[in-house]
Design an enzyme around this catalytic site. Structure first.
Site, PDB file in Angstrom:
ATOM      1  N   LYS A  35       0.841  -1.196   0.000  1.00  0.00           N
ATOM      2  CA  LYS A  35       0.000   0.000   0.000  1.00  0.00           C
ATOM      3  C   LYS A  35       0.879   1.249   0.000  1.00  0.00           C
ATOM      4  O   LYS A  35       1.912   1.296   0.672  1.00  0.00           O
ATOM      5  CB  LYS A  35      -0.901  -0.029   1.241  1.00  0.00           C
ATOM      6  CG  LYS A  35      -1.892   1.129   1.362  1.00  0.00           C
ATOM      7  CD  LYS A  35      -2.755   0.939   2.613  1.00  0.00           C
ATOM      8  CE  LYS A  35      -3.786   2.036   2.760  1.00  0.00           C
ATOM      9  NZ  LYS A  35      -4.677   1.810   3.939  1.00  0.00           N
ATOM     10  N   SER A 112      -9.419   1.687   3.001  1.00  0.00           N
ATOM     11  CA  SER A 112      -8.604   2.470   2.102  1.00  0.00           C
ATOM     12  C   SER A 112      -7.540   1.657   1.380  1.00  0.00           C
ATOM     13  O   SER A 112      -6.868   2.148   0.486  1.00  0.00           O
ATOM     14  CB  SER A 112      -7.923   3.597   2.895  1.00  0.00           C
ATOM     15  OG  SER A 112      -7.033   3.078   3.863  1.00  0.00           O
ATOM     16  N   SER A 136      -9.875  -0.535   7.203  1.00  0.00           N
ATOM     17  CA  SER A 136      -9.303  -0.449   5.865  1.00  0.00           C
ATOM     18  C   SER A 136      -8.653  -1.715   5.333  1.00  0.00           C
ATOM     19  O   SER A 136      -8.233  -1.759   4.179  1.00  0.00           O
ATOM     20  CB  SER A 136      -8.293   0.704   5.806  1.00  0.00           C
ATOM     21  OG  SER A 136      -8.962   1.941   5.935  1.00  0.00           O
TER      22      SER A 136
END
Length: 424
Positions: A35, A112, A136
């Site tokens: 990420k 996210s 997330s």
């Protein structure tokens, strides 16, 4: 701009070779996606926003979580798209594009850590790194039909990870199978030998399943049958009204259960868990403001719909009631620890239903978000570990169930899921 690839998961494709520290590293042969919130030496961490990328310098060191995976033999294939500032659970990014949900292309991938979940679900990598503050990792894993693990708060280093709210930030990971999930966990948890321990009890939060649009039996019964098959009658299955329990055992919640904080809605809701969510999100906004308020005010970055309003609300948040929020957190930890006892697990839906449609109206999504955070805040606020387990499709859309265990029980939970999933 994001690179053109089949599912739009990557913001940048770049191979980082493994740096094995032993002759037979535990993750040798596995590919990894990261990420865009983790620092890697010599690279600017983008945090999901072009203005952030433009105004920050390259990292001078690599996040320990990333280093440990590379040293364990994994190969990184690139960095994934994420929601701006990690401040959403939808997975839509107006600047870099929205990764395509491989299981439900007309639906959001969840955020996210959207790109990280999609990269795994699409088979682009074997596993991936994400972060989970409010949901997330758990949300996108559920939406994309894969495993997602949120560890106990503080057990995996968040050094070198751009913070959202430190009281809740965790480093999580995704995998398509329970064995890989456990294998990665043994490295990140620094526990090379994760042995199966028989669960003492399965505590089913019956009221939480009323928040879900998916029939309760489709989520609970496969799990109960698997426990019975694996452990016979040694594991007790107990039903509980979690909302009533939390309301009784967490007295500091009373402030957040006033009409000012808990909205009335037509759908079924659990007032105490909504209050728990509101308390958690208040402290999260305050910490976001402390971390990034000055940058937002000086740079005036462009944010997409939903994110813009959320950030604006956060940078106006003061420390009023934050001490009360911390009291809620402390009381919640004590009460849930007592409920689960030694080697007990709590069973809840991961989310209230299948992934919402792409570009759904922000206002229309609010009820869904409120129900989602009612459940996500249980582990999020307590700091307990949680795993989201995929259960296939219902009406052609992915569904999942979650297990929550006490703080520090991460190895126990990973081994349990690896054992149970073989018969689910």
């Amino acid at each position: 701009m994001a690179m053109n690839n089949d599912f739009g998961a990557f913001i940048e494709k770049s191979t980082i070779s493994p740096r094995p520290s032993s002759s037979s590293p535990p993750l040798q042969g596995l590919s990894l996606a990261i990420k865009d919130i983790f620092d890697v030496e010599g690279r600017v961490t983008g945090f999901g926003n072009p203005d952030w990328l433009r105004t920050h310098s390259a990292a001078t060191s690599t996040a320990p979580a990333v280093s440990s995976l590379l040293e364990a033999g994994a190969t990184s294939l690139g960095f994934t798209i994420m929601d701006e500032m990690a401040y959403s659970i939808n997975g839509e990014n107006v600047h870099y594009g929205t990764p395509i949900n491989p299981i439900a292309s007309g639906r959001v991938p969840g955020g996210s850590s959207s790109g990280s979940a999609v990269a795994v679900a699409a088979g682009l990598v074997d596993f991936s790194l994400g972060t989970d503050t409010g949901g997330s990792v758990r949300v996108p894993s559920s939406y994309c039909g894969i495993f997602g693990f949120r560890p106990s708060h503080g057990v995996v280093s968040t050094a070198g990870v751009t913070p959202l709210a430190q009281s809740f930030d965790t480093v999580g990971w995704f995998a398509r199978d329970a064995a890989t999930l456990k294998r990665v966990g043994s490295v990140l948890l620094q526990q090379p030998h994760l042995n199966l321990i028989e669960p003492a009890q399965l505590v089913v939060a019956e009221d939480c399943f009323k928040l879900s649009s998916v029939p309760r039996d489709l989520l609970v019964e496969p799990l109960v049958r698997s426990v019975e098959k694996s452990f016979g009658g040694n594991t007790v299955t107990k039903k509980v009204n979690l909302g009533e329990y939390v309301e009784e055992k967490v007295p500091s919640l009373k402030h957040f259960m006033t009409s000012e904080h808990v909205t009335t809605q037509k759908e079924f809701c659990i007032p105490s868990l909504m209050a728990l969510s509101n308390s958690m999100r208040l402290l999260q906004r305050y910490e976001f403001n402390k971390n990034h308020g000055e940058w937002v005010s000086s740079v005036k970055p462009k944010f997409g719909p939903g994110i813009s309003e959320r950030v604006e609300e956060a940078i106006q948040t003061s420390d009023e009631h934050t001490d009360l929020c911390r009291s809620v957190k402390s009381e919640l930890v004590t009460s849930l620890s007592s409920l689960l006892g030694e080697n007990g697990v709590l069973v809840i839906p991961t989310v209230p239903g299948p992934p919402p449609h792409l570009q759904a109206d922000v206002v229309a999504l609010e009820s869904f978000r409120q129900r989602a955070f009612s459940m996500l805040s249980i582990a999020g606020f307590s700091g307990f570990c949680q795993v989201s387990i995929p259960l296939g499709l219902h009406e052609n859309l992915p569904v999942s169930v979650s297990l929550v265990a006490k703080h520090g029980s991460d190895g126990f939970l990973l081994s349990l899921v690896d054992s149970l999933y073989k018969s689910i």
